[in-house]
Design an enzyme around this catalytic site. Structure first.
Site, PDB file in Angstrom:
ATOM      1  N   ASP A 169     -13.776  18.965  10.873  1.00 20.07           N
ATOM      2  CA  ASP A 169     -13.107  17.659  10.975  1.00 20.07           C
ATOM      3  C   ASP A 169     -14.078  16.558  10.550  1.00 20.07           C
ATOM      4  O   ASP A 169     -14.134  15.483  11.145  1.00 20.07           O
ATOM      5  CB  ASP A 169     -12.565  17.408  12.374  1.00 20.07           C
ATOM      6  CG  ASP A 169     -11.530  16.270  12.416  1.00 20.07           C
ATOM      7  OD1 ASP A 169     -11.192  15.735  11.346  1.00 20.07           O
ATOM      8  OD2 ASP A 169     -11.083  15.920  13.517  1.00 20.07           O
ATOM      9  N   LEU A 193     -12.458  13.510   2.880  1.00 22.65           N
ATOM     10  CA  LEU A 193     -13.297  13.091   1.762  1.00 22.65           C
ATOM     11  C   LEU A 193     -13.052  11.648   1.350  1.00 22.65           C
ATOM     12  O   LEU A 193     -13.750  11.124   0.486  1.00 22.65           O
ATOM     13  CB  LEU A 193     -13.120  14.032   0.569  1.00 22.65           C
ATOM     14  CG  LEU A 193     -13.525  15.490   0.804  1.00 22.65           C
ATOM     15  CD1 LEU A 193     -13.382  16.302  -0.475  1.00 22.65           C
ATOM     16  CD2 LEU A 193     -14.943  15.598   1.354  1.00 22.65           C
ATOM     17  N   HIS A 227     -10.626  21.655   7.255  1.00 25.16           N
ATOM     18  CA  HIS A 227     -10.270  20.343   7.824  1.00 25.16           C
ATOM     19  C   HIS A 227     -11.428  19.370   7.612  1.00 25.16           C
ATOM     20  O   HIS A 227     -12.361  19.291   8.414  1.00 25.16           O
ATOM     21  CB  HIS A 227      -9.965  20.479   9.315  1.00 25.16           C
ATOM     22  CG  HIS A 227      -9.342  19.261   9.915  1.00 25.16           C
ATOM     23  ND1 HIS A 227      -8.304  19.322  10.811  1.00 25.16           N
ATOM     24  CD2 HIS A 227      -9.595  17.943   9.759  1.00 25.16           C
ATOM     25  CE1 HIS A 227      -7.948  18.104  11.173  1.00 25.16           C
ATOM     26  NE2 HIS A 227      -8.737  17.244  10.542  1.00 25.16           N
ATOM     27  N   HIS A 256      -7.767  21.003  15.154  1.00 24.82           N
ATOM     28  CA  HIS A 256      -8.767  20.526  16.126  1.00 24.82           C
ATOM     29  C   HIS A 256      -8.328  20.662  17.596  1.00 24.82           C
ATOM     30  O   HIS A 256      -8.217  19.677  18.332  1.00 24.82           O
ATOM     31  CB  HIS A 256      -9.188  19.095  15.835  1.00 24.82           C
ATOM     32  CG  HIS A 256      -8.100  18.131  15.455  1.00 24.82           C
ATOM     33  ND1 HIS A 256      -6.945  17.957  16.176  1.00 24.82           N
ATOM     34  CD2 HIS A 256      -8.003  17.263  14.413  1.00 24.82           C
ATOM     35  CE1 HIS A 256      -6.196  17.038  15.613  1.00 24.82           C
ATOM     36  NE2 HIS A 256      -6.819  16.595  14.528  1.00 24.82           N
TER      37      HIS A 256
END
Length: 424
Positions: free
Chosen positions: A301, A61, A58, A229
């Protein structure tokens, strides 16, 4: 060829003294009696652990579409600096990877600029709008899974049809679980800090209510569900029950949720992420979850933003913090060293389980694709802005002392990162 000498090599159960030889992109030999071949690049791992390359399922980019925040080149360099050999970027991009043509734009950039393996997600719905389903069969062969991360799919019937379609491919649906109607303009956890400082809070129910719904849909459809998450104790308990029932449900949390709670908040954008840092009891539940196997993976994340986007305080800063360069040392410092989890459990959370769940190659046994990282866990550093290779600098760990310095990362048999002491 690459020869890693004098290391303490992870054998799946413990660290043992030894060397590692990499030939033609593959681990060719591991052991104390292994010697280098002619022309080998040598990495001295004295005093350091040699681990299977880490996998982060996770990350953000930001390319295509938002390269002022991060690029694939900078993001993968940062990942290698953090010990990661594979990352899975989320699809909140422009264009979103919701068709083979849009996905190809991202894949072309990855092919050109990435220094480690990058396996992107495709979207669940067109434009991540939660309405029209994408062509799962056409996208599945080239992605890690499907996600609309950044937004939850609000319509339960749309999510049911999505799970039915994705189940046929055998792929994972990675769900961002958030009920929009329960957000009520919140931007930090709806807890004591929010009340004392006049901030609007995000209630835990906004997360766990959709976790509950998606687990029920996984039961009905057989779809492999991975919950992104996780931050709330209720979500942990829902996943625990789903696993006890034998449902195909997995989940992740982030290092910052294990290290901090809302009592640690400051009036600074580097403490703002979604989901938010929740209460101390939520943090304790997450630590129990990573210890007992309820939580399968640690994922960063990693969500870089520009300095201007993160300098507007808790209320107005963008959601998201940089994380991939700190994930391993943060987990080691805040979970392993205090005894919440074992060293072996950390490797399971950050390397082995992500590979199993998302069908990712690599390892540290002869014959495995050569994905490995060399880490000195006896060295510590103080987190500062100047250490990051990522364009994003905002992190709640700023100023904190962390243990675990990555000395080198080898991805697919090539050196992706090496510290200054190893440069020749």
């Amino acid at each position: 060829m690459i020869f890693i000498k004098n290391g303490r090599v992870w054998n799946g159960a413990e660290l043992v003294e030894g060397n590692v030889l990499v030939t033609d992109g593959v681990i060719s030999a591991v052991g104390a009696d292994v010697t280098p071949g002619l022309g080998c690049r040598v990495i001295d791992a004295a005093g350091a652990a040699v681990l299977p390359g880490l996998v982060d399922v996770h990350v953000h980019l930001r390319e295509p579409g938002y390269s002022y925040k991060e690029t694939i080149a900078d993001g993968t360099r940062a990942a290698a600096h953090g010990g990661f050999t594979t990352v899975c970027p989320m699809p909140n991009l422009n264009p979103a990877p919701d068709t083979p043509e849009h996905l190809q734009e991202q894949l072309d950039l990855i092919e050109r600029d990435a220094c480690i393996e990058v396996k992107p997600y495709a979207t669940i719905t067109r434009l991540r709008m939660g309405n029209e389903l994408v062509d799962y069969d056409a996208l599945a062969p080239r992605v890690a899974g499907f996600s609309d991360d950044g937004t939850g799919v609000q319509d339960g019937e749309v999510m049911r049809r999505a799970m039915e379609g994705i189940a046929k491919t055998g792929m994972v649906l990675a769900a961002h679980c958030e009920v929009d109607s329960l957000l009520r303009g919140g931007y930090i956890h709806d807890g004591e800090y929010a009340r004392e400082h006049g901030h609007r809070g995000i209630c835990s129910e906004s997360e766990w209510r959709e976790v509950e719904r998606d687990i029920e849909l996984s039961r009905a459809t057989g779809c492999r569900l991975h919950i992104c998450h996780v931050s709330a104790k209720e979500s942990v308990e829902l996943v625990r029950r789903a696993k006890q029932e034998g449902l195909p449900v997995t989940c992740e949390t982030g290092a910052h949720y294990l290290a901090f709670c809302d009592a640690d908040l400051q009036e600074d954008g580097r403490f703002k992420m979604n989901p938010p840092l929740r209460s101390a009891s939520d943090r304790e539940a997450l630590l129990r979850g990573v210890a007992d196997g309820t939580i399968d993976c640690i994922a960063s994340d990693h969500a870089p933003h520009s300095d201007s986007e993160k300098s507007r305080g808790l209320e107005k800063s963008a959601m998201g913090v940089t994380g991939i360069e700190l994930s391993l040392p943060a987990v080691y410092t805040y979970a392993v060293k205090p005894g919440h989890i074992s060293f072996a459990r950390m490797i399971e959370l950050m390397a082995d389980a992500p590979r199993r769940i998302f069908n990712i190659e690599g390892g540290l046994r002869p014959g495995d694709r050569a994905d490995l990282t060399v880490v000195d866990f006896d060295s510590k550093f103080t987190v500062g802005r100047d250490m990051f290779l990522s364009r994003g600098k905002a992190t709640p760990f700023e100023g904190k002392e962390l243990w675990g310095v990555v000395r080198a990362t080898v991805a697919d048999g090539k050196i992706a990162y090496v510290d200054n002491a190893q440069k020749q």
